[in-house]
Scaffold this motif. Structure first.
Motif, PDB file in Angstrom:
ATOM      1  N   GLU A  42       0.728  -1.458   0.361  1.00  0.00           N
ATOM      2  CA  GLU A  42       0.014   0.414  -0.372  1.00  0.00           C
ATOM      3  C   GLU A  42       1.011   1.293   0.320  1.00  0.00           C
ATOM      4  N   ARG A  43       2.026   1.634   0.604  1.00  0.00           N
ATOM      5  CA  ARG A  43       2.555   1.813   0.147  1.00  0.00           C
ATOM      6  C   ARG A  43       4.411   1.873  -0.202  1.00  0.00           C
ATOM      7  N   ARG A  78      -1.482  -3.066  -8.172  1.00  0.00           N
ATOM      8  CA  ARG A  78      -1.324  -2.073  -7.173  1.00  0.00           C
ATOM      9  C   ARG A  78      -1.420  -0.456  -7.929  1.00  0.00           C
ATOM     10  N   GLN A  82       0.491   5.887  -7.066  1.00  0.00           N
ATOM     11  CA  GLN A  82       1.162   5.397  -5.552  1.00  0.00           C
ATOM     12  C   GLN A  82       2.469   6.587  -5.871  1.00  0.00           C
TER      13      GLN A  82
END
Length: 94
Positions: A42-43, A78, A82
């Protein structure tokens, strides 16, 4: 997310090139004169060791992490929006 769920990727000090997974099992194994990409899905963090004073290496680490995110997005879905997050040793988020 536990530390074992995070994939550590080493970045070359000479070129900023992504060198692949770091197989170390514990955070204490991170070398403080290096830069690592920490993939938490997620990061994605770019961790800069406390003894690393090479701004070029940190900048190249950020560029490499951005390319890594795009590459991984094609493999695991993903979001490509990001952005990598730069983190200095000792300032890690909890």
């Amino acid at each position: 997310m536990s530390g074992s769920d995070i994939v550590k990727q080493r970045v070359s000090s000479e070129t900023g090139e992504h060198l692949g997974p770091d197989e170390s099992e514990v955070w204490e194994d991170l070398e403080h004169d290096d830069v690592y990409i920490l993939d938490c899905y997620e990061r994605v963090y770019v961790w800069v060791g406390s003894e690393n004073h090479n701004e070029r290496e940190a900048r190249l680490g950020m560029e490499t992490a951005a390319a890594f995110i795009a590459q991984q997005a094609a493999l695991d879905g993903r979001p490509t929006s990001q952005k990598p997050i730069l983190v200095a040793a000792g300032s890690e988020p909890l």
